[in-house]
Design a protein around this motif. Sequence first.
Motif, short mmCIF file in Angstrom:
data_model
loop_
_atom_site.label_atom_id
_atom_site.label_comp_id
_atom_site.label_asym_id
_atom_site.label_seq_id
_atom_site.Cartn_x
_atom_site.Cartn_y
_atom_site.Cartn_z
N VAL A 11 -31.07 -27.51 -81.79
CA VAL A 11 -30.68 -26.39 -82.98
C VAL A 11 -29.52 -25.30 -83.33
N GLY A 12 -29.53 -25.03 -82.47
CA GLY A 12 -28.87 -23.49 -82.59
C GLY A 12 -27.51 -24.28 -83.12
N ARG A 13 -26.80 -25.43 -82.14
CA ARG A 13 -25.07 -25.81 -82.09
C ARG A 13 -25.42 -26.70 -83.31
N GLU A 14 -26.22 -26.91 -84.26
CA GLU A 14 -26.47 -27.65 -85.60
C GLU A 14 -26.17 -26.72 -86.59
N VAL A 15 -27.80 -25.68 -86.60
CA VAL A 15 -26.46 -24.11 -87.45
C VAL A 15 -25.46 -23.98 -87.59
N LEU A 16 -24.66 -24.20 -86.25
CA LEU A 16 -23.27 -23.13 -86.01
C LEU A 16 -22.50 -24.17 -87.02
N ARG A 17 -23.29 -25.82 -87.02
CA ARG A 17 -22.17 -27.15 -87.64
C ARG A 17 -22.40 -27.04 -88.91
N LEU A 18 -23.40 -26.79 -89.35
CA LEU A 18 -23.59 -25.82 -91.14
C LEU A 18 -22.73 -24.39 -91.67
N LEU A 19 -23.29 -24.22 -90.93
CA LEU A 19 -22.96 -22.33 -91.64
C LEU A 19 -21.21 -22.81 -92.24
N PRO A 20 -21.41 -21.74 -93.04
CA PRO A 20 -19.75 -22.36 -94.22
C PRO A 20 -19.01 -21.72 -93.48
N ALA A 21 -16.98 -22.53 -93.38
CA ALA A 21 -16.15 -21.72 -93.34
C ALA A 21 -16.14 -20.12 -93.45
N ASP A 22 -16.38 -19.94 -94.41
CA ASP A 22 -16.30 -18.87 -94.78
C ASP A 22 -16.44 -16.91 -94.88
N LEU A 23 -17.52 -17.56 -93.61
CA LEU A 23 -18.06 -16.82 -92.80
C LEU A 23 -18.20 -16.64 -91.70
N ARG A 24 -18.42 -15.19 -91.95
CA ARG A 24 -18.44 -14.59 -90.63
C ARG A 24 -19.40 -14.86 -89.12
N VAL A 25 -19.25 -15.38 -87.86
CA VAL A 25 -19.99 -15.29 -87.14
C VAL A 25 -19.76 -15.06 -85.95
N ARG A 26 -20.42 -14.48 -85.47
CA ARG A 26 -20.55 -14.66 -84.06
C ARG A 26 -21.88 -15.72 -83.02
N VAL A 27 -21.94 -15.69 -81.96
CA VAL A 27 -22.51 -16.95 -81.22
C VAL A 27 -23.15 -16.38 -79.47
N MET A 28 -23.85 -16.15 -79.28
CA MET A 28 -24.25 -15.46 -77.90
C MET A 28 -24.95 -16.53 -77.14
N ALA A 29 -24.23 -16.29 -76.51
CA ALA A 29 -24.69 -17.02 -74.90
C ALA A 29 -24.42 -16.21 -74.10
N ARG A 30 -25.87 -16.36 -72.75
CA ARG A 30 -25.49 -16.57 -71.53
C ARG A 30 -24.11 -16.15 -70.87
N VAL A 31 -24.40 -17.55 -71.24
CA VAL A 31 -22.54 -18.18 -70.55
C VAL A 31 -22.01 -18.90 -71.61
N PRO A 32 -20.78 -17.84 -72.34
CA PRO A 32 -20.44 -17.40 -73.50
C PRO A 32 -19.35 -19.42 -73.20
N ALA A 33 -18.59 -19.73 -71.66
CA ALA A 33 -18.08 -21.20 -71.89
C ALA A 33 -18.30 -21.93 -72.35
N ARG A 34 -20.29 -21.89 -72.04
CA ARG A 34 -20.43 -23.43 -72.23
C ARG A 34 -21.11 -23.59 -74.26
N VAL A 35 -20.48 -22.68 -74.51
CA VAL A 35 -19.92 -23.03 -76.36
C VAL A 35 -19.42 -23.64 -76.34
N GLY A 36 -18.96 -24.85 -76.21
CA GLY A 36 -18.02 -25.13 -76.64
C GLY A 36 -18.00 -26.04 -77.71
N HIS A 37 -18.57 -25.76 -78.96
CA HIS A 37 -18.37 -26.19 -80.04
C HIS A 37 -18.87 -25.31 -81.45
N ALA A 38 -18.22 -23.92 -81.21
CA ALA A 38 -18.20 -23.04 -82.26
C ALA A 38 -16.96 -23.32 -83.03
#
Length: 286
Positions: A11-38
Amino acid sequence: MILVTGATGTVGREVLRLLPADLRVRVMARVPARVGHAPAGAETVHGDYADPRSLAAALAGVRSVFLVTADLRRDDGGFLRLARSAGVRHVVKLSAAAVEDPGADDAVTRWQRGNEELLRASGMEWTLLRPRSFMSNALSWAGSVRSGQVVRALYGDSANSCVDPRDLAEVAAGALTGRIPACAAHTLTGPQALTAVEQTARLAELLGRPLRFEELGPDRARAALARRHPDAVVRALLHSAERQRAGAKSRVDDTLPRLLGRPARSFRTWAADHLDAFAPPRAPRG
């Protein structure tokens, strides 16, 4: 700023995809390198629910949070206290539809109920998302479908009004951005209750090849689950399957189409969009 946790999950990866581009977004992950779709411009930071200092840093300057937790050994209380101290105003929490069922008394459901109570008592605005099972759970069949044209599941004739995770993420994004009002709990289902046998038939039709359904007995199901989950979760999943067999998961709710202004996606639509996962590998060209 919006903080998205669980960003490497379904679900989280889809939430990231749907948030408007003009918003400030921070992504939290135990291993940030695994977030390749922010999304472009999003900030990715380290955060671990067992490390309060990392959580405090991730929450600094945040006003809304999409909260996904999965560790039964720890409730959400510590995170919520830090969030309130940081000035967070609104938490959108991924919960489960089972919390509404008095017959659901397994460890996972009790944990979810407790976390919901903590959030409602936190002093922050809250939104509770209570989905039925995800349509994407069918991806667990992909290997056996590709290799042997067979789907194996427990209680193949029991129905579940499963939901497309993309629909759930769209509700979450609406709540995070204020399009969906806060301080409400939403039960989210798909448009139809289907059995595993019926899902198998739809996959077969889309693939254009026959598929066989093989019923797993409780012992085989328990052994398969034990290879992937701790004992408390295995017992919860088996209890959940028994509740589904008794009809507890067949009700279709109209909340999702009401919130989104369109029908919920069907299992056929989800399967068609993920058909490559079930298709046999293509033979290499000579």
